[in-house]
Design an enzyme around this catalytic site. Structure first.
Site, PDB file in Angstrom:
ATOM      1  CB  CYS A  48       5.051  -6.066   9.266  1.00  0.00           C
ATOM      2  SG  CYS A  48       6.352  -5.529  10.407  1.00  0.00           S
TER       3      CYS A  48
ATOM      4  CB  CYS B 212       3.162  -3.397  16.515  1.00  0.00           C
ATOM      5  SG  CYS B 212       4.925  -3.290  16.207  1.00  0.00           S
TER       6      CYS B 212
ATOM      7  CB  CYS C 223       2.678   7.262   3.594  1.00  0.00           C
ATOM      8  SG  CYS C 223       2.956   5.990   4.833  1.00  0.00           S
TER       9      CYS C 223
ATOM     10  CD  GLU D 175      -2.650  -1.141   2.618  1.00  0.00           C
ATOM     11  OE1 GLU D 175      -3.503  -2.010   2.751  1.00  0.00           O
ATOM     12  OE2 GLU D 175      -2.426  -0.269   3.480  1.00  0.00           O
TER      13      GLU D 175
ATOM     14  CB  CYS E  36       0.343   1.114   6.946  1.00  0.00           C
ATOM     15  SG  CYS E  36       0.950   0.264   8.379  1.00  0.00           S
TER      16      CYS E  36
ATOM     17  CB  CYS F 124       0.308  -2.304  13.492  1.00  0.00           C
ATOM     18  SG  CYS F 124       0.796  -2.214  11.775  1.00  0.00           S
TER      19      CYS F 124
HETATM   20  S1  SF4 Z   1       3.847  -0.918  13.415  1.00  0.00           S
HETATM   21 FE1  SF4 Z   1       3.082  -2.472  11.970  1.00  0.00          FE
HETATM   22  S2  SF4 Z   1       4.360  -2.253  10.158  1.00  0.00           S
HETATM   23 FE2  SF4 Z   1       5.413  -1.176  11.835  1.00  0.00          FE
HETATM   24  S3  SF4 Z   1       6.793  -2.711  12.732  1.00  0.00           S
HETATM   25 FE3  SF4 Z   1       4.892  -2.857  13.909  1.00  0.00          FE
HETATM   26  S4  SF4 Z   1       3.680  -4.458  12.863  1.00  0.00           S
HETATM   27 FE4  SF4 Z   1       5.308  -3.820  11.465  1.00  0.00          FE
END
Ligand code: SF4
Length: 346
Positions: free
Chosen positions: A121, A125, A114, A101, A338, A128
């Site tokens: 990923c 986290c 962005c 994206e 994101c 997210c």
């Molecule tokens: S915030 Fe999202 S994209 Fe960034 S490192 Fe953590 S899981 Fe990965």
């Protein structure tokens, strides 16, 4: 779904834009071209946007034929292009089977792109949307640059933030060459002050970036002032804790002669107490880093709420910090945070 069928699986010529940097350099040399031709080809592909090697008129006929017979120069497919009321544009791209994206935001006439560095990923986290998708693969340096190329088709770009899908420090082999191209005179020529890379703080990565010479600005996703809280929302904190990350960031600031900002996503009943605000302000003063407070954008499947004391929290931080700003989401109705667009189609 992060993954579609790659060209390799469909028995087609590989996309040169999807080669990692090492293989890209190797391909240019195998075409019997000089070393400097690597930069020439990058410019034609990622700045001019050619889709056929015949357009690289400075290369010999043999080299162009060799490249055409071995690689496809086509651009990633735009699977979705959404535009919000506040003129945020969001793209969902298919990069050789990997979804990513990119977003173009408009703030008082200044446009910020962005961009993503990975499809998905690994770091998980908990706040997210990308973290929920899992990891498919790293994007190549070319796939990172293609996002800028494609977004520039919509409008000129004043600033680039590497804050889309993925953790940049987990893909530095591709991120560093992409940043070099974005900042070099032969590439896009952006000032390094117009590019910000965001990280949760992988210390060896911060050190490597500091030594790379790209010198872009850094945004540290701190999001908590206590290691127990931070480890609960950012699992990587159990490897590199708050102090490790802040010390490495301070070294980055002096070595790269660049600004480092602390990002803090405000989550109700997680990290928004008045005590947290005081501690955050003190961290800012101790490490000489400004604070960017981020208003949480509620996302389906993520069990957090935006903090209800933004004003009071901001006031306390500002009484203690060297500087504080507040960032609100753009393009809410088009899922501009994101990972949301891929998640929607998952
Ligand atoms: S915030 Fe999202 S994209 Fe960034 S490192 Fe953590 S899981 Fe990965």
């Amino acid at each position: 779904m992060l993954r579609g069928k790659s060209r390799f699986e469909m028995n087609e010529k590989p996309l040169i834009r999807s080669l990692n940097h090492r293989l890209f350099v190797k391909a240019v040399r195998e075409a019997d071209l000089e070393k400097y031709s690597v930069d020439v080809l990058k410019k034609f592909l990622f700045k001019i946007g050619i889709t056929n090697f015949d357009e690289v008129t400075t290369f010999s006929k043999n080299a162009r034929e060799w490249l055409n017979s071995h690689f496809d120069a086509g651009l990633p497919k735009v699977l979705e292009r959404l535009r919000s009321k506040d003129e945020t544009i969001k793209l969902l791209l298919d990069c050789n089977g990997a979804k990513s994206e990119s977003v173009l935001m408009n703030s008082r006439g200044k446009r910020t792109a962005c961009i993503s560095v990975q499809s998905g990923c690994k770091l998980n986290c908990v706040f997210c949307a990308t973290g929920k998708l899992g990891f498919f693969r790293n994007l190549s340096f070319g796939e990172i640059l293609d996002q800028v190329l494609i977004l520039r088709g919509d409008a000129s770009i004043d600033r680039i933030v590497v804050m889309g899908m993925g953790e940049p420090m987990d893909n530095l082999d591709e991120v560093i060459p992409a940043l070099h191209f974005l900042t070099s005179k032969d590439g896009y020529g952006y000032s390094r002050k117009r590019i910000t890379l965001s990280t949760v703080g992988i210390v060896p990565g911060i050190e490597r970036l500091a030594n790379s010479g790209v010198g872009v600005e850094l945004a540290i996703s701190l999001h908590a002032v206590d290691d127990n809280v931070r480890s609960a929302i950012i699992p990587m904190n159990s490897k590199y804790n708050i102090e490790d990350v802040l010390k490495a960031s301070k070294l980055y600031a002096s070595k790269a002669n660049s600004k480092v900002t602390i990002e803090y996503l405000l989550l109700q009943d997680i990290n928004n107490s008045e005590d947290d605000a005081v501690k955050l302000g003190r961290i800012s003063r101790k490490y000489l880093m400004p604070i960017n407070l981020i208003v949480f954008n509620p996302t389906e499947g993520i069990e957090f709420e935006p903090a209800d004391n933004l004003e009071r929290f901001t006031k306390i931080v500002s009484d203690n910090a060297i500087a504080v700003t507040v960032r609100r989401s753009k393009g809410k109705e088009i899922s501009a945070a994101c990972g949301q667009l891929v998640m929607r189609g998952a």
